[in-house]
Scaffold this motif. Structure first.
Motif, PDB file in Angstrom:
ATOM      1  N   PHE A 325       0.814  -1.219   0.000  1.00 54.12           N
ATOM      2  CA  PHE A 325       0.000   0.000   0.000  1.00 54.12           C
ATOM      3  C   PHE A 325       0.846   1.266   0.000  1.00 54.12           C
ATOM      4  CE2 PHE A 325      -2.884  -2.863   2.598  1.00 54.12           C
ATOM      5  CZ  PHE A 325      -3.822  -3.060   1.584  1.00 54.12           C
ATOM      6  N   ASN A 326       0.380   2.262  -0.705  1.00 51.28           N
ATOM      7  CA  ASN A 326       0.720   3.647  -0.431  1.00 51.28           C
ATOM      8  C   ASN A 326      -0.321   4.176   0.553  1.00 51.28           C
ATOM      9  OD1 ASN A 326       2.922   3.850  -2.269  1.00 51.28           O
ATOM     10  ND2 ASN A 326       1.463   4.065  -3.963  1.00 51.28           N
ATOM     11  N   GLU A 327       0.099   5.062   1.429  1.00 52.91           N
ATOM     12  CA  GLU A 327      -0.824   5.600   2.431  1.00 52.91           C
ATOM     13  C   GLU A 327      -0.713   7.121   2.435  1.00 52.91           C
ATOM     14  OE1 GLU A 327      -2.144   4.831   7.078  1.00 52.91           O
ATOM     15  OE2 GLU A 327      -0.075   4.391   6.453  1.00 52.91           O
ATOM     16  N   ALA A 328      -1.853   7.787   2.585  1.00 57.87           N
ATOM     17  CA  ALA A 328      -1.898   9.249   2.671  1.00 57.87           C
ATOM     18  C   ALA A 328      -2.667   9.655   3.919  1.00 57.87           C
ATOM     19  CB  ALA A 328      -2.573   9.831   1.428  1.00 57.87           C
ATOM     20  N   ASP A 329      -2.470  10.876   4.341  1.00 59.50           N
ATOM     21  CA  ASP A 329      -3.228  11.413   5.468  1.00 59.50           C
ATOM     22  C   ASP A 329      -4.635  11.782   5.015  1.00 59.50           C
ATOM     23  OD1 ASP A 329      -1.068  11.204   7.235  1.00 59.50           O
ATOM     24  OD2 ASP A 329      -0.316  13.205   6.688  1.00 59.50           O
ATOM     25  N   PRO A 330      -5.648  11.572   5.873  1.00 61.09           N
ATOM     26  CA  PRO A 330      -7.005  12.010   5.531  1.00 61.09           C
ATOM     27  C   PRO A 330      -7.055  13.520   5.340  1.00 61.09           C
ATOM     28  CG  PRO A 330      -7.025  10.533   7.431  1.00 61.09           C
ATOM     29  CD  PRO A 330      -5.593  10.888   7.174  1.00 61.09           C
ATOM     30  N   ILE A 331      -8.041  13.987   4.588  1.00 65.86           N
ATOM     31  CA  ILE A 331      -8.265  15.417   4.403  1.00 65.86           C
ATOM     32  C   ILE A 331      -8.897  15.976   5.673  1.00 65.86           C
ATOM     33  CG2 ILE A 331      -9.559  17.147   3.092  1.00 65.86           C
ATOM     34  CD1 ILE A 331      -9.317  15.261   0.670  1.00 65.86           C
ATOM     35  N   MET A 332      -8.293  17.002   6.209  1.00 66.33           N
ATOM     36  CA  MET A 332      -8.742  17.593   7.467  1.00 66.33           C
ATOM     37  C   MET A 332      -9.361  18.967   7.226  1.00 66.33           C
ATOM     38  SD  MET A 332      -7.696  15.178   9.556  1.00 66.33           S
ATOM     39  CE  MET A 332      -7.753  15.923  11.204  1.00 66.33           C
ATOM     40  N   GLU A 333     -10.290  19.328   8.082  1.00 63.79           N
ATOM     41  CA  GLU A 333     -10.793  20.700   8.180  1.00 63.79           C
ATOM     42  C   GLU A 333     -10.489  21.173   9.577  1.00 63.79           C
ATOM     43  OE1 GLU A 333     -14.891  20.846   7.078  1.00 63.79           O
ATOM     44  OE2 GLU A 333     -14.477  20.426   4.940  1.00 63.79           O
ATOM     45  N   GLY A 334      -9.414  21.927   9.721  1.00 67.36           N
ATOM     46  CA  GLY A 334      -8.902  22.238  11.045  1.00 67.36           C
ATOM     47  C   GLY A 334      -8.384  20.959  11.678  1.00 67.36           C
ATOM     48  N   GLU A 335      -8.922  20.635  12.834  1.00 68.16           N
ATOM     49  CA  GLU A 335      -8.530  19.398  13.501  1.00 68.16           C
ATOM     50  C   GLU A 335      -9.533  18.282  13.266  1.00 68.16           C
ATOM     51  OE1 GLU A 335      -7.869  20.179  17.612  1.00 68.16           O
ATOM     52  OE2 GLU A 335      -6.172  21.533  17.258  1.00 68.16           O
ATOM     53  N   GLN A 336     -10.523  18.504  12.394  1.00 69.34           N
ATOM     54  CA  GLN A 336     -11.591  17.545  12.151  1.00 69.34           C
ATOM     55  C   GLN A 336     -11.289  16.698  10.917  1.00 69.34           C
ATOM     56  OE1 GLN A 336     -14.449  16.976  14.032  1.00 69.34           O
ATOM     57  NE2 GLN A 336     -14.672  15.212  12.676  1.00 69.34           N
ATOM     58  N   ASP A 337     -11.299  15.377  11.087  1.00 66.96           N
ATOM     59  CA  ASP A 337     -11.149  14.447   9.971  1.00 66.96           C
ATOM     60  C   ASP A 337     -12.452  14.458   9.173  1.00 66.96           C
ATOM     61  OD1 ASP A 337     -10.899  12.271   8.266  1.00 66.96           O
ATOM     62  OD2 ASP A 337     -10.013  10.955   9.776  1.00 66.96           O
ATOM     63  N   THR A 338     -12.373  14.774   7.907  1.00 62.61           N
ATOM     64  CA  THR A 338     -13.575  14.859   7.075  1.00 62.61           C
ATOM     65  C   THR A 338     -14.071  13.486   6.628  1.00 62.61           C
ATOM     66  OG1 THR A 338     -12.338  15.001   4.996  1.00 62.61           O
ATOM     67  CG2 THR A 338     -12.790  17.080   6.187  1.00 62.61           C
ATOM     68  N   GLY A 339     -13.244  12.453   6.785  1.00 62.94           N
ATOM     69  CA  GLY A 339     -13.593  11.145   6.258  1.00 62.94           C
ATOM     70  C   GLY A 339     -13.217  10.958   4.805  1.00 62.94           C
ATOM     71  N   ARG A 340     -12.666  12.001   4.183  1.00 65.07           N
ATOM     72  CA  ARG A 340     -12.272  11.942   2.775  1.00 65.07           C
ATOM     73  C   ARG A 340     -10.766  11.761   2.647  1.00 65.07           C
ATOM     74  NH1 ARG A 340     -15.103  16.672   2.922  1.00 65.07           N
ATOM     75  NH2 ARG A 340     -13.336  17.857   2.048  1.00 65.07           N
ATOM     76  N   CYS A 341     -10.363  11.311   1.459  1.00 64.10           N
ATOM     77  CA  CYS A 341      -8.953  11.062   1.187  1.00 64.10           C
ATOM     78  C   CYS A 341      -8.525  11.791  -0.076  1.00 64.10           C
ATOM     79  CB  CYS A 341      -8.702   9.557   1.009  1.00 64.10           C
ATOM     80  SG  CYS A 341      -8.971   8.591   2.507  1.00 64.10           S
ATOM     81  N   PRO A 342      -7.227  12.003  -0.253  1.00 64.03           N
ATOM     82  CA  PRO A 342      -6.745  12.609  -1.494  1.00 64.03           C
ATOM     83  C   PRO A 342      -7.126  11.771  -2.716  1.00 64.03           C
ATOM     84  CG  PRO A 342      -5.031  12.604   0.181  1.00 64.03           C
ATOM     85  CD  PRO A 342      -6.144  11.759   0.712  1.00 64.03           C
ATOM     86  N   THR A 343      -7.166  12.393  -3.852  1.00 63.66           N
ATOM     87  CA  THR A 343      -7.500  11.709  -5.105  1.00 63.66           C
ATOM     88  C   THR A 343      -6.579  10.501  -5.309  1.00 63.66           C
ATOM     89  OG1 THR A 343      -8.247  13.784  -6.078  1.00 63.66           O
ATOM     90  CG2 THR A 343      -7.705  11.989  -7.603  1.00 63.66           C
ATOM     91  N   GLY A 344      -7.188   9.371  -5.661  1.00 59.06           N
ATOM     92  CA  GLY A 344      -6.427   8.148  -5.912  1.00 59.06           C
ATOM     93  C   GLY A 344      -6.319   7.239  -4.709  1.00 59.06           C
ATOM     94  N   PHE A 345      -6.765   7.702  -3.556  1.00 56.71           N
ATOM     95  CA  PHE A 345      -6.709   6.900  -2.343  1.00 56.71           C
ATOM     96  C   PHE A 345      -8.129   6.541  -1.899  1.00 56.71           C
ATOM     97  CE2 PHE A 345      -2.638   8.877  -2.492  1.00 56.71           C
ATOM     98  CZ  PHE A 345      -1.771   7.987  -1.899  1.00 56.71           C
ATOM     99  N   THR A 346      -8.273   5.339  -1.352  1.00 57.65           N
ATOM    100  CA  THR A 346      -9.574   4.853  -0.888  1.00 57.65           C
ATOM    101  C   THR A 346      -9.707   5.074   0.605  1.00 57.65           C
ATOM    102  OG1 THR A 346      -9.588   3.158  -2.611  1.00 57.65           O
ATOM    103  CG2 THR A 346     -11.090   2.845  -0.754  1.00 57.65           C
ATOM    104  N   SER A 347     -10.832   5.639   1.011  1.00 59.74           N
ATOM    105  CA  SER A 347     -11.105   5.888   2.430  1.00 59.74           C
ATOM    106  C   SER A 347     -11.759   4.654   3.043  1.00 59.74           C
ATOM    107  CB  SER A 347     -12.036   7.096   2.576  1.00 59.74           C
ATOM    108  OG  SER A 347     -12.405   7.288   3.926  1.00 59.74           O
TER     109      SER A 347
END
Length: 607
Positions: A325-347
């Protein structure tokens, strides 16, 4: 679907035809006493008798071996390293595991009876015991015991529940598979690092001496005789926090339960009947019909690819988490995890120690320039839960435990120790919503309204190919306190048992008595019941009878029914780690901690 429609569907699923009812046998148990005094809470209490087809059968719990017992040249439960040397406790004495778990009864190729016993430790152990059967009473006793050699497999790991295959072999498990991401991060936790002692190393050397992909598989044992038993790990079946695998009557379909938080339900279909070394793997997807009670759903199955043991064994020795796997950090809004991931990554939100929400991308694992089927198959066998989640499977179950098959109705029964966390909708029992940890990221398939930390046994309807098509609650425990799922603390709460003492608490291992309409339910509970119990539940009448209680801090493991072994029926029952799960302050003698492996005897019960 409304709750009354669910109940009608459940009633229909549980109904036998009049012809089947006429042919069914009958069994009723006298209730085991509820332990009230300190002396009773230190004891094993059982039903006095069972009435089987109209005849009274006195019941006794017969201990075959306790952990630490010597039989022949073996010490039952003694742990060893890869070279066969005894592991030592802190005081220099041999390390004896009190974590007795599943114990099977098998007929060897030599015609003798044997028992293969699990010890749920790190390192794990399985013991082979030759048994003697009393011709008059049917009682089983140990003749000699020895540890099975796992050195060629780089050791065994947390051997939990198990089953016996239709072809007469032992099918064991390896629970709570080590999280390979810890090796990538060079941050192996204490739980996983305990395995290093098997290799003569210290826990802080675990990352260099252990391969996490060696553990988490079904283990099959074929017994020829006391000195000849073949042990195999079925890497082709996937890698989980495996509670157990259970083989269906077609000798090909195997259900695999995944124990932990945010886990999945899996189905393996062997390429050839009676041979688990190759086949296809599937994960269930929960399509919710009702969120009431413990929820109900139709089930779809998502294909995870085909593999054989030789392939998967090579993969586990060749690749790491970082290769897969490649791994990326979740997309955040401030300190809140949005549940979304960068393009190409599966949440996904899938259970492992550490963060549940992950953003993953499958790599070109085998380096051929394409991310193709081979790469998917590698991921499905080494990182089964993560890959299943990436493919859209449901990884939201909480504490998935025992499995058994009702041959009379062609239903599967599945124990869920709790219906909480990922099984709910951004909520958790006893917490203030929204509680996002178990649902942030991933599809949030499961949205049960009322969590229940006393647990539920589910029924799963099967089609003609033994594929589960839907799931519904069969029997649940009753919470007494708000932190276990009651709307408010019940006035019947006794201050000790957080689940009603007249019902189940945290169901664990289960077994069905074919032809007798009876499901046996064992418990693994801490605060739910102070003393864990085993119950007999009549599917037709819905009557629930307590048939055994265990000492303080024990777990009931290994209830497993054998209808006829040389003219006797057996219900196995193991008492794991007394004083080890709770009430350790009540321990008076070290010998009280020794686990029990034993059984009940009945006349042969075949219909």
């Amino acid at each position: 679907m409304a709750s009354n429609q669910i109940r009608r569907a459940v009633a229909a699923a549980l109904t036998l035809t009049s012809t089947s009812l006429a042919m069914a046998g009958s069994i009723e148990f006298s209730p085991a006493p509820f332990p009230l005094t300190d002396s009773e809470k230190r004891s094993i209490l059982t039903s006095d008798l069972a009435v089987v087809d109209g005849a009274s059968v006195p019941l006794n719990y017969n201990t075959i071996l306790r952990s630490g017992d010597t039989s022949g040249n073996g010490i039952f439960g003694q742990l060893h390293d890869i070279n066969g040397a005894a592991l030592l406790a802190e005081d220099g004495s041999p390390y004896i595991s009190n974590a007795n778990d599943f114990a099977s009864i098998l007929k060897g190729e030599d015609g003798k009876l044997y028992m293969v016993s699990h010890f749920e430790s790190r390192p794990g152990a399985m013991y082979l015991t030759e048994l003697s059967q009393n011709a008059q009473s049917g009682e089983l006793s140990a003749v000699q015991t020895r540890p099975l050699d796992f050195s060629a497999l780089r050791g065994g790991w947390v051997h939990c529940a198990g089953s016996v295959t239709p072809w007469g072999t032992h099918l064991g498990s390896e629970e709570y598979e080590p999280d390979a991401k810890q090796w990538r991060d060079n941050d192996v936790d204490d739980y996983n690092a305990a395995m290093a002692t098997y290799f003569g190393a210290t826990p802080d050397q675990a990352s260099s001496v252990m391969n996490p992909y060696d553990y988490g598989y079904p283990v099959e044992v074929k017994v020829n005789n006391f000195n000849d038993a073949a042990v195999a790990k079925h890497y082709a079946m996937g890698r989980l926090a495996l509670e157990l695998g259970y083989v269906m009557p077609d000798n090909k379909t195997v259900y695999l339960s995944d124990d932990g938080t945010n886990v999945g339900l899996y189905r393996f279909v062997a390429d050839n009947a009676g041979d688990l070394s190759s086949g296809s793997l599937w994960v269930a997807r929960w399509n919710q019909k009702s969120g009431g009670d413990a929820g109900a759903a139709d089930l779809d199955w998502i294909y995870l690819g085909q593999a054989n043991n030789d392939q998967a064994s090579q993969w586990k020795d060749s690749y790491t988490f970082a290769d897969i796997f490649n791994e990326a950090d979740p997309i955040m809004e401030g300190e809140q995890d949005t549940g979304r991931c960068p393009t190409g990554f599966t949440s996904i939100n899938a259970g492992h120690r550490g963060d549940l929400h992950q953003c993953l991308q499958l790599r070109d694992i085998d380096g051929d320039g394409w991310v193709w089927q081979t790469d998917q198959n590698i991921a499905s066998r080494l990182e089964t839960r993560r890959w299943a989640a990436m493919q859209g499977g449901t990884t939201e179950f909480r504490k998935m435990e025992g499995i058994t098959h009702d041959t009379d109705r062609n239903l599967l029964y599945l124990a869920m120790s709790e219906t909480d966390r990922g099984m709910r909708d951004f909520n958790r029992v006893g917490k203030t919503p929204p509680y996002a940890e178990y649902d942030i990221g991933g599809p949030n398939h499961m949205r049960i309204t009322n969590g229940n930390n006393c647990g539920t046994v589910y029924g799963l309807a099967l089609d003609g190919t033994y594929t589960a098509t839907n799931i519904f609650p069969l029997i649940s425990g009753t919470p007494m306190t708000a932190d276990y799922g009651a709307a408010a603390d019940s006035p019947d709460f006794d201050g000790i048992n957080k689940c009603d003492i007249n019902g189940i608490a945290n169901p664990d291992n289960i077994t069905y008595m074919p032809g007798y309409d009876t499901l046996i339910i064992g418990e693994d509970t801490g605060s739910g019941h102070q003393n864990d119990m085993i119950w007999a539940y009549n599917i037709r009448s819905r009557n629930l009878t307590r048939i055994q209680t265990t000492p303080y801090g024990s777990e009931t493991t290994s209830p497993y029914f054998y209808p006829d072994i040389n003219g006797f029926a057996y219900l196995m029952s193991v008492v794991q780690h007394p004083y080890g799960e709770s009430d350790s302050d009540k321990l008076e003698q070290p010998s009280e901690t020794f686990g029990y492996t034993g059984h009940f005897v009945f006349p042969a019960m075949t219909q």
